[in-house]
Design a protein around this motif. Structure first.
Motif, PDB file in Angstrom:
ATOM      1  N   GLN A  95      -4.219   0.160  -3.806  1.00 57.71           N
ATOM      2  CA  GLN A  95      -4.096   1.535  -4.269  1.00 57.71           C
ATOM      3  C   GLN A  95      -4.966   1.831  -5.478  1.00 57.71           C
ATOM      4  O   GLN A  95      -4.809   2.870  -6.127  1.00 57.71           O
ATOM      5  CB  GLN A  95      -2.625   1.819  -4.612  1.00 57.71           C
ATOM      6  CG  GLN A  95      -1.694   1.444  -3.474  1.00 57.71           C
ATOM      7  CD  GLN A  95      -0.324   2.070  -3.633  1.00 57.71           C
ATOM      8  OE1 GLN A  95      -0.167   3.117  -4.258  1.00 57.71           O
ATOM      9  NE2 GLN A  95       0.682   1.421  -3.040  1.00 57.71           N
ATOM     10  N   SER A  96      -5.896   0.989  -5.768  1.00 57.77           N
ATOM     11  CA  SER A  96      -6.654   1.174  -7.006  1.00 57.77           C
ATOM     12  C   SER A  96      -7.537   2.404  -6.954  1.00 57.77           C
ATOM     13  O   SER A  96      -7.980   2.896  -7.987  1.00 57.77           O
ATOM     14  CB  SER A  96      -7.505  -0.073  -7.292  1.00 57.77           C
ATOM     15  OG  SER A  96      -8.389  -0.302  -6.205  1.00 57.77           O
ATOM     16  N   SER A 147       0.815  -1.213   0.000  1.00 56.55           N
ATOM     17  CA  SER A 147       0.000   0.000   0.000  1.00 56.55           C
ATOM     18  C   SER A 147       0.852   1.268   0.000  1.00 56.55           C
ATOM     19  O   SER A 147       0.323   2.367   0.038  1.00 56.55           O
ATOM     20  CB  SER A 147      -0.939  -0.008   1.202  1.00 56.55           C
ATOM     21  OG  SER A 147      -0.163  -0.059   2.388  1.00 56.55           O
ATOM     22  N   THR A 169      -8.585 -10.141 -17.172  1.00 58.67           N
ATOM     23  CA  THR A 169      -8.460 -10.210 -15.714  1.00 58.67           C
ATOM     24  C   THR A 169      -8.823 -11.597 -15.219  1.00 58.67           C
ATOM     25  O   THR A 169      -8.085 -12.228 -14.444  1.00 58.67           O
ATOM     26  CB  THR A 169      -9.396  -9.167 -15.061  1.00 58.67           C
ATOM     27  OG1 THR A 169      -9.084  -7.877 -15.565  1.00 58.67           O
ATOM     28  CG2 THR A 169      -9.236  -9.195 -13.550  1.00 58.67           C
ATOM     29  N   PHE A 194      -2.094  -3.321  -6.384  1.00 58.74           N
ATOM     30  CA  PHE A 194      -3.164  -2.749  -7.207  1.00 58.74           C
ATOM     31  C   PHE A 194      -4.438  -2.599  -6.389  1.00 58.74           C
ATOM     32  O   PHE A 194      -5.071  -1.547  -6.384  1.00 58.74           O
ATOM     33  CB  PHE A 194      -3.428  -3.628  -8.427  1.00 58.74           C
ATOM     34  CG  PHE A 194      -4.630  -3.196  -9.204  1.00 58.74           C
ATOM     35  CD1 PHE A 194      -4.597  -2.022  -9.952  1.00 58.74           C
ATOM     36  CD2 PHE A 194      -5.804  -3.941  -9.182  1.00 58.74           C
ATOM     37  CE1 PHE A 194      -5.710  -1.606 -10.664  1.00 58.74           C
ATOM     38  CE2 PHE A 194      -6.918  -3.523  -9.894  1.00 58.74           C
ATOM     39  CZ  PHE A 194      -6.866  -2.361 -10.631  1.00 58.74           C
ATOM     40  N   GLU A 195      -4.771  -3.665  -5.645  1.00 52.22           N
ATOM     41  CA  GLU A 195      -5.988  -3.614  -4.824  1.00 52.22           C
ATOM     42  C   GLU A 195      -5.904  -2.516  -3.775  1.00 52.22           C
ATOM     43  O   GLU A 195      -6.843  -1.770  -3.570  1.00 52.22           O
ATOM     44  CB  GLU A 195      -6.188  -4.961  -4.113  1.00 52.22           C
ATOM     45  CG  GLU A 195      -7.003  -5.947  -4.943  1.00 52.22           C
ATOM     46  CD  GLU A 195      -7.196  -7.242  -4.183  1.00 52.22           C
ATOM     47  OE1 GLU A 195      -7.617  -7.198  -3.018  1.00 52.22           O
ATOM     48  OE2 GLU A 195      -6.878  -8.314  -4.752  1.00 52.22           O
ATOM     49  N   GLN A 211      -0.818   0.065 -15.435  1.00 52.39           N
ATOM     50  CA  GLN A 211      -2.108   0.420 -16.001  1.00 52.39           C
ATOM     51  C   GLN A 211      -1.974   0.819 -17.458  1.00 52.39           C
ATOM     52  O   GLN A 211      -2.807   0.468 -18.313  1.00 52.39           O
ATOM     53  CB  GLN A 211      -2.727   1.569 -15.189  1.00 52.39           C
ATOM     54  CG  GLN A 211      -4.202   1.789 -15.504  1.00 52.39           C
ATOM     55  CD  GLN A 211      -5.014   0.528 -15.224  1.00 52.39           C
ATOM     56  OE1 GLN A 211      -4.836  -0.129 -14.197  1.00 52.39           O
ATOM     57  NE2 GLN A 211      -5.880   0.144 -16.170  1.00 52.39           N
ATOM     58  N   LEU A 245       2.567   1.284 -10.591  1.00 56.01           N
ATOM     59  CA  LEU A 245       1.185   0.880 -10.863  1.00 56.01           C
ATOM     60  C   LEU A 245       0.639   1.616 -12.067  1.00 56.01           C
ATOM     61  O   LEU A 245      -0.138   1.059 -12.855  1.00 56.01           O
ATOM     62  CB  LEU A 245       0.311   1.154  -9.634  1.00 56.01           C
ATOM     63  CG  LEU A 245       0.516   0.151  -8.498  1.00 56.01           C
ATOM     64  CD1 LEU A 245      -0.168   0.628  -7.220  1.00 56.01           C
ATOM     65  CD2 LEU A 245      -0.032  -1.217  -8.910  1.00 56.01           C
ATOM     66  N   GLN A 246       1.068   2.854 -12.237  1.00 51.18           N
ATOM     67  CA  GLN A 246       0.602   3.605 -13.402  1.00 51.18           C
ATOM     68  C   GLN A 246       1.186   3.028 -14.693  1.00 51.18           C
ATOM     69  O   GLN A 246       0.495   2.934 -15.710  1.00 51.18           O
ATOM     70  CB  GLN A 246       0.969   5.092 -13.254  1.00 51.18           C
ATOM     71  CG  GLN A 246       0.007   5.817 -12.312  1.00 51.18           C
ATOM     72  CD  GLN A 246       0.543   7.153 -11.826  1.00 51.18           C
ATOM     73  OE1 GLN A 246       1.666   7.553 -12.165  1.00 51.18           O
ATOM     74  NE2 GLN A 246      -0.247   7.830 -11.007  1.00 51.18           N
TER      75      GLN A 246
END
Lengths: 229, 229
Positions: A226-227, A165, A195, A223-224, A177, A173-174
């Motif tokens: 900080q999504s 986190s 997914t 990801f979870e 994405q 993460l970006q």
DNA sequence: TCAACAGTGACGATGCGTCAAAGTCG
DNA sequence: GCGACTTTGACGCATCGTCACTGTTG
């Protein structure tokens, strides 16, 4: 043109000799030969014997129409074969870049291919093909490396003990994405499918793709966590 | 994928279920399914069931080699089909320009096509194809008219009573020679074949080509009489 | 007991190749 | 009588689809 062929045409009633000698030999007249000529020619155009019979015996038949339909069928077949060639060439280039390939690796790749296909609807496969054409060959060539680098970056953080986190991971993460968006093109159905694919088959696919399941889990947790951001 | 297919694979020993229920039903294990996956994938690549069996069961087999051979076969087939398409399209454009076409006219054209083919060796057919590419589409489109005009010119002379040996005919004979050379490209074998073709089948071919046998005979006489000049 | 399955066994389609046994032509 | 040919009859190929009839499952 063999004797057997003539027998066959006789058997199916496509070309019956107009006479037989008293001993039973087939005697072909000039008009029989003319008909044979036509049969052979139509065969060379790729017609089946049944189609040829129709051509020769039905008086209501439009040559132009028949030829057009025939042409369309052949072109459809060629399109299918073209697709096939593309698929095989894709596989070959994949293998040739990987050096020598064992039967096992081959079968594994093959198996994965259709596992992947099972997760997308035909429409989605179509969409992905168009997508690949849109983004271009170079980008596609580059993405495996991009993913590999991203994996390495996540691994370093993981091994450094960074909490999933931790906002430090946001840039990674970006990037993740961005790669996903590049693939899906923003299509939500495709996103859902891919997914689900990785959720259900991630452990099977990680190895061949060169990923590490632990890193993948770490990534997923990050990801979870900080999504929302 | 139907039940019948599984039966078939079982019958030919391609995929035997590892268990049967006591009542006889086929029970497919996970590894059976994996094998089935591979079979299906290889089928999608266009392999025959026998080839697939080889892939799955022989340990000495090189995927890259097999794929390359397979690709070559498909490409050969596509080449054949491409030729076919060209032939059919040629026929279609011929018929479409002629308006409506009866079955008889169609069969006649077909018959002539292969009569013509019978007079050339395969090598000569190859040569003529290259020749057509060399001279280009426009010239080919024009030649039927050129021949028609030439025929008319000869007819006028014939009807005027001009003697075949009259030097007046030399310009026409030269135009004739030019058209022949355009077709043969100077190849003597082709010249011999086409000469024989028109000698033997001239009366059959004159009608469909729009020529008059009398004019053709007159032309031939003039050529013989003045071929030395 | 009933509907929806699966089982086996069989033929069909496509265009001849190929083998066998027997007859024919020159 | 011999060799090259023909005749009929039959199976074989590749890949299942499609009956038909019987048995199993839920």
């Amino acid at each position: 043109l063999t004797v057997r062929t003539l027998h066959h045409y006789d058997e199916i009633g496509l070309l019956k000799p107009s006479q037989h000698s008293e001993s039973g030999h087939r005697l072909y007249s000039q008009s029989d030969l003319a008909r044979l000529q036509q049969i052979v020619s139509l065969r060379q155009l790729g017609f089946s014997l049944e189609q040829i019979r129709d051509c020769l015996e039905r008086e209501d038949f439009s040559p132009v129409e028949v030829l057009q339909m025939h042409l369309k069928r052949i072109q459809e077949q060629m399109e299918i074969q073209r697709q096939l060639c593309l698929g095989i060439q894709g596989l070959l280039s994949h293998f040739e870049s990987a050096g020598t390939v064992s039967a096992d690796e081959f079968l594994h790749t093959i198996g994965m291919m259709n596992m992947i296909e099972n997760y997308y609807t035909p429409e989605q496969m179509e969409y992905l093909k168009k997508r690949r054409e849109e983004v271009g060959e170079e980008v596609i060539q580059r993405t495996p490396n991009d993913w590999a680098e991203l994996n390495e970056a996540f691994r370093l953080e993981m091994e450094a003990g960074t909490d999933p986190s931790d906002p430090k991971l946001l840039p990674l993460l970006q990037r993740r994405q961005a790669l996903i968006d590049l693939f899906t093109g923003g299509n939500e159905g495709v996103l859902a499918s891919v997914t689900r694919l990785w959720q259900e088959k991630g452990t099977e696919m990680a190895g061949p793709f060169g990923y590490d399941t632990k890193v993948m889990e770490y990534m997923a947790k990050a990801f979870e966590a900080q999504s929302g951001k």
